[in-house]
Design a protein around this motif. Structure first.
Motif, PDB file in Angstrom:
ATOM      1  N   SER A   1       0.820  -1.192   0.000  1.00 59.44           N
ATOM      2  CA  SER A   1       0.000   0.000   0.000  1.00 59.44           C
ATOM      3  C   SER A   1       0.862   1.253   0.000  1.00 59.44           C
ATOM      4  O   SER A   1       1.837   1.360   0.715  1.00 59.44           O
ATOM      5  CB  SER A   1      -0.910  -0.001   1.233  1.00 59.44           C
ATOM      6  OG  SER A   1      -1.785  -1.087   1.178  1.00 59.44           O
ATOM      7  N   LEU A   2       0.448   2.202  -0.818  1.00 59.05           N
ATOM      8  CA  LEU A   2       1.093   3.502  -0.885  1.00 59.05           C
ATOM      9  C   LEU A   2       0.009   4.553  -0.835  1.00 59.05           C
ATOM     10  O   LEU A   2      -1.138   4.271  -1.044  1.00 59.05           O
ATOM     11  CB  LEU A   2       1.882   3.635  -2.195  1.00 59.05           C
ATOM     12  CG  LEU A   2       2.961   2.579  -2.418  1.00 59.05           C
ATOM     13  CD1 LEU A   2       3.526   2.730  -3.811  1.00 59.05           C
ATOM     14  CD2 LEU A   2       4.064   2.703  -1.407  1.00 59.05           C
TER      15      LEU A   2
ATOM     16  N   LEU B   1       3.916   1.564  -8.772  1.00 60.03           N
ATOM     17  CA  LEU B   1       3.025   2.156  -7.785  1.00 60.03           C
ATOM     18  C   LEU B   1       3.785   2.855  -6.658  1.00 60.03           C
ATOM     19  O   LEU B   1       4.869   2.438  -6.277  1.00 60.03           O
ATOM     20  CB  LEU B   1       2.120   1.079  -7.182  1.00 60.03           C
ATOM     21  CG  LEU B   1       1.169   0.380  -8.151  1.00 60.03           C
ATOM     22  CD1 LEU B   1       0.481  -0.789  -7.454  1.00 60.03           C
ATOM     23  CD2 LEU B   1       0.146   1.343  -8.719  1.00 60.03           C
TER      24      LEU B   1
ATOM     25  N   ARG C   1       2.860   5.291  -2.852  1.00 62.24           N
ATOM     26  CA  ARG C   1       1.804   5.631  -1.893  1.00 62.24           C
ATOM     27  C   ARG C   1       1.497   7.121  -1.875  1.00 62.24           C
ATOM     28  O   ARG C   1       2.382   7.959  -1.970  1.00 62.24           O
ATOM     29  CB  ARG C   1       2.215   5.180  -0.492  1.00 62.24           C
ATOM     30  CG  ARG C   1       1.166   5.545   0.570  1.00 62.24           C
ATOM     31  CD  ARG C   1       1.545   5.042   1.941  1.00 62.24           C
ATOM     32  NE  ARG C   1       1.584   3.593   1.973  1.00 62.24           N
ATOM     33  CZ  ARG C   1       0.499   2.837   2.149  1.00 62.24           C
ATOM     34  NH1 ARG C   1      -0.688   3.402   2.258  1.00 62.24           N
ATOM     35  NH2 ARG C   1       0.612   1.533   2.192  1.00 62.24           N
TER      36      ARG C   1
ATOM     37  N   LEU D   1      -2.659   3.655  -3.266  1.00 66.07           N
ATOM     38  CA  LEU D   1      -1.556   3.584  -4.224  1.00 66.07           C
ATOM     39  C   LEU D   1      -1.889   4.400  -5.468  1.00 66.07           C
ATOM     40  O   LEU D   1      -3.054   4.464  -5.870  1.00 66.07           O
ATOM     41  CB  LEU D   1      -1.312   2.134  -4.634  1.00 66.07           C
ATOM     42  CG  LEU D   1      -0.854   1.161  -3.560  1.00 66.07           C
ATOM     43  CD1 LEU D   1      -0.988  -0.271  -4.061  1.00 66.07           C
ATOM     44  CD2 LEU D   1       0.571   1.441  -3.165  1.00 66.07           C
TER      45      LEU D   1
ATOM     46  N   SER E   1      -5.995  -0.905  -2.154  1.00 68.26           N
ATOM     47  CA  SER E   1      -5.163  -0.130  -1.215  1.00 68.26           C
ATOM     48  C   SER E   1      -5.908   1.031  -0.578  1.00 68.26           C
ATOM     49  O   SER E   1      -5.427   1.625   0.386  1.00 68.26           O
ATOM     50  CB  SER E   1      -3.923   0.407  -1.940  1.00 68.26           C
ATOM     51  OG  SER E   1      -4.288   1.417  -2.862  1.00 68.26           O
TER      52      SER E   1
END
Length: 241
Positions: free
Chosen positions: A33-34, A86, A88, A99, A237
């Motif tokens: 995850s971003l 990608l 975050r 993301l 995300s």
């Protein structure tokens, strides 16, 4: 944004409930995850050095795990692709995170809390809208399938829409057990032709958080598998920070 329209009456109309069965669509097996806005201060602003350094360290650490065989159940190609494409973004004001593809840039648009568009292809975009509502959770409005039905109805009511169809509906738990609904559907309209839409929604502190991911999916240039995987990672995300 049809999903926003779907919930628009929730602040003034009575709550609805539905017993429609839930369905789901496949999710990727790994997510890094971003967040969105924390790494861009403008359309062309570079990434902060600290972020770039952290990302390099993360890449090296995970690549080391791959080499040592510590991640046997994860596709190495998929993982490398996600790391490369990608990053975050976390919104410091509204407190959500997700993301964002490196090939997207932050732009200003009225009505959107934040919006990212693909460079030289603005029709491919990722946007978030945050609005106050009377709801304390999505369950008070209805099941995921109920919301999906309302969503597709809102799309079909648009003058530009020629066809709209739900592809998938899902519910997942976010940070702290947060109730998150996810939707995938396709739309054919006079404004942009065929598009694939991924949407997600959750409610926190009587605020409705809506994510909308739009990408071209025309018959002559259908959505590529790798692009779809990337967009699904963005979808999954989306969470409270």
């Amino acid at each position: 944004m049809a999903l926003q329209t779907c919930f628009a009456l929730s602040s003034q109309a009575p709550y609805y409930q539905s017993n429609s069965p839930k369905s789901c669509f496949p999710k990727t097996v790994f997510s890094i995850s971003l967040s969105k806005a924390s790494f861009l201060t403008g359309n062309n602003d570079p990434l902060p050095l600290s972020f770039c350094s952290s990302k390099r360290k993360l890449n090296l650490a995970i690549l080391a795990l791959i080499i040592n065989g510590s991640l046997p159940n994860i596709s190495k190609t998929t993982l490398a692709l996600e790391l490369e494409q990608l990053q975050r973004y976390t919104d410091p004001k509204e407190g959500f995170t997700l993301l964002i593809p490196f090939s997207y840039v932050k732009v200003d648009k009225a009505g959107a809390t934040v919006l990212f568009e693909e460079i030289n292809k603005a029709s491919n975009n990722v946007g978030v809208v945050v609005n106050p509502v009377r709801l304390t959770s999505l369950g008070e409005f209805g099941t995921p399938q109920f919301v999906a039905d309302k969503l597709i109805l809102a799309e079909k009511r648009k003058e530009s829409t020629k066809e709209a169809e739900v592809i998938g509906v899902a519910e997942r738990s976010g940070h702290g057990g947060l109730q998150v609904y996810e939707f995938e559907y396709k739309v054919d309209s006079t404004r942009g032709g065929m598009k694939r839409i991924f949407s997600a929604a959750f409610v926190v502190s009587k605020k409705l958080y809506l994510l909308n991911i739009s990408h071209s999916d025309k018959p002559e240039s259908p959505l590529a598998t790798q692009t779809r995987m990337m967009l699904e990672e963005v979808l999954h995300s989306f969470d409270i920070a």
